[in-house]
Motif scaffolding. Structure first.
Motif, PDB file in Angstrom:
ATOM      1  N   ASN A  33       0.844  -1.196   0.000  1.00 27.67           N
ATOM      2  CA  ASN A  33       0.000   0.000   0.000  1.00 27.67           C
ATOM      3  C   ASN A  33       0.881   1.249   0.000  1.00 27.67           C
ATOM      4  N   ASN A  36       0.570   3.916   2.739  1.00 28.31           N
ATOM      5  CA  ASN A  36       1.020   3.587   4.092  1.00 28.31           C
ATOM      6  C   ASN A  36       2.322   4.325   4.398  1.00 28.31           C
ATOM      7  N   TYR A  39       5.493   2.391   3.861  1.00 31.24           N
ATOM      8  CA  TYR A  39       5.661   1.806   2.526  1.00 31.24           C
ATOM      9  C   TYR A  39       7.125   1.497   2.175  1.00 31.24           C
TER      10      TYR A  39
END
Length: 547
Positions: A33, A36, A39
């Motif tokens: 994602n 996020n 990430y």
């Protein structure tokens, strides 16, 4: 589950292979994602290393004894003496493992979770942004594409000696013995608070290289301690960003580093007997009570007319045996620990002014902040000050706007380290901050007083010993309308000067007694630029023990 990366060589060689790749090139199937916050770390750990996300007490690669950390580097451009200097800086502190107050209780440094988990770190750093774009990014004006973040460096950061490994030496960073001693001192300071059941009083500003940073989703999260019912904020061990900066600069840039930084502590054995704080303060104690004139002579300082205003900085550099050619007082230890030097000049033993610590570029952005994420909270939670106190015993001449600068009248009182206690941060500072933000959101009150000279009074809280935080003007000339050009005469020459001393209000001001014909000059939407200050009464309380 056993990992294929079960030796230091395998972990590090895999890290070296990722250098030059973008996160998007690694996460080709877009399985992570991108929205996020984690990430970058998730891409490296879960895809590149095929390692499941976990929160274990063991290092990420237990067989190898290596912890994995993925952190950003940012580009910063600063004005040098002759030209602009562009450099890479750590984008944030290096957050390590969460502190379990109960489990860490009573342990030695070698038994601690910090040492067990972090004595060897695979540090992977990716390029994130040019910090000159940071405001545009935070406001949403510019959207970052995280898939284009590119891995720049992979280094094995080691706090323990290791031999016999077939690894590229230029990618191994061994933390110097001197730094390790200071890290141990920092850990002992944190342990002291945990073992005495006072973890709620911890802050990053207490220590130098190794910090205890807050680690929670909201400011309402609290966790248990041992042998006390008092709950404390969750915290994690962390290396300060400038500590990582200096390691990277000295290791990767090496001899090409733009400025060689001198050290205050020349001999590591000194740290075995004293803390870094005790060592730095001890450098100043022989000079307590000396006149400025005596200090200039003793330290062999040559003062030209242009350097009069900078004389205290020159004295401090002389005492610490740092280069006198620099414009500011800095050293390896001051840089790594993010210490802020503050010279306080008293007049007859009393502070003459409040202490400005932070300008406010935008009230519109300020009122969007929450307390735990605010710049004020972050500043005092993290900041360590070295206060250097001078006392001016000379009488100010009547009808003179200038200060007394006679070096025979100015005495060096002393030096001390200080950081704001958590009880003050979460007490009176938080209270004033919240109160003033409410006024800005609902409309600050401005009172127009015309008594031959126009005076504008506001309803911001007046600074005092109790109200230690305050909003005060941050411009020499008051202005209550948008920036404009004013026709002036300078040195006999007509000129148009930009008057830009105001800031836009988030809500129209509530005016009292403002004449209708003054609405243009004293508008509803602008106020003189403001800054956050600490009251001089509060500052006096922090340094009065030196007098």
């Amino acid at each position: 589950m056993s990992s294929v990366y079960n030796t230091k060589e395998k972990v590090h060689n895999r890290a070296l292979e990722v250098v030059g790749k973008t996160l998007g090139e690694i996460d080709v199937k877009s399985t992570m994602n991108v929205k996020n916050k984690s990430y970058p770390g998730n891409v490296i750990e879960q895809i590149w290393y095929d390692h499941p996300a976990d929160n274990h007490a063991e290092p990420d690669f237990p067989e190898a004894g290596v912890e994995l950390k993925v952190t950003p580097l940012d580009k910063q451009t600063k004005k040098g003496k002759k030209k602009k200097v562009t450099e890479l800086i750590a984008g944030e502190r290096l957050v390590l493992n969460k502190i379990n107050y109960k489990n860490e209780y009573g342990k030695s440094f070698e038994q601690s979770s910090f040492w067990h988990k972090n004595k060897m770190i695979e540090l992977i750093q990716y390029y994130r942004r040019d910090v000159s774009h940071k405001k545009k990014i935070s406001s949403g004006e510019m959207i970052e594409d995280k898939t284009k973040f590119q891995v720049l460096y992979a280094n094995l950061l080691s706090m323990t000696e290791f031999e016999g490994f077939h690894l590229p030496k230029d990618t191994i960073i061994e933390i110097p013995e001197k730094d390790l001693e200071i890290i141990k001192q920092d850990w002992n300071k944190i342990a002291e608070y945990i073992n005495s059941g006072k973890a709620e009083q911890l802050s990053e500003g207490l220590t130098y290289y190794l910090g205890a940073c807050t680690k929670s989703a909201t400011g309402d999260d609290f966790t248990k301690q041992k042998h006390t019912d008092v709950y404390a904020k969750p915290r994690a061990y962390s290396f300060k960003s400038k500590f990582i900066n200096e390691l990277i600069n000295s290791h990767i840039i090496g001899q090409e580093h733009t400025e060689a930084i001198s050290s205050i502590v020349k001999d590591v054995s000194e740290l075995e007997k004293k803390t870094l704080e005790e060592i730095i303060v001890s450098r100043f104690t022989p000079y307590y009570g000396m006149k400025q004139s005596e200090l200039i002579e003793t330290l062999g300082i040559k003062v030209g007319e242009s350097q009069q205003k900078n004389i205290n900085n020159m004295i401090i550099r002389g005492i610490l045996n740092l280069p006198t050619s620099a414009n500011e007082v800095t050293s390896e230890e001051i840089e790594k620990a993010e210490i802020s030097l503050k010279t306080i000049t008293l007049e007859m033993g009393q502070p003459r002014e409040h202490f400005k610590f932070m300008g406010i570029p935008s009230f519109l952005e300020l009122v969007k902040e929450s307390w735990e994420k605010s710049k004020v909270y972050d500043f005092f939670e993290r900041k360590k000050f070295l206060l250097l106190v001078f006392n001016n015993l000379g009488k100010k001449k009547k009808n003179s706007g200038s200060d007394n600068t006679n070096p025979e009248d100015i005495i060096f009182v002393g030096a001390k380290f200080w950081n704001m206690p958590v009880s003050d941060i979460d007490g009176p500072v938080k209270e004033v901050w919240k109160t003033e933000l409410e006024k800005l959101k609902n409309g600050v009150e401005l009172k127009f007083i015309d008594n031959k000279k126009i005076i504008i009074k506001n309803n911001f809280i007046n600074p005092s010993l109790e109200n230690i935080l305050c909003l005060r003007p941050d411009a020499s000339l008051a202005q209550y309308k948008s920036k404009y050009y004013k026709d002036v005469i300078e040195k006999g020459i007509p000129k148009r000067k930009l008057m830009n001393n105001s800031v836009k209000l988030p809500h129209p001001a509530k005016w009292i007694n403002r004449p209708d014909n003054e609405k243009e000059n004293y508008s509803d939407d602008y106020i003189t630029k403001q800054a956050w200050w600490l009251s001089k009464e509060y500052i006096y309380e922090q340094i009065k023990d030196l007098l």
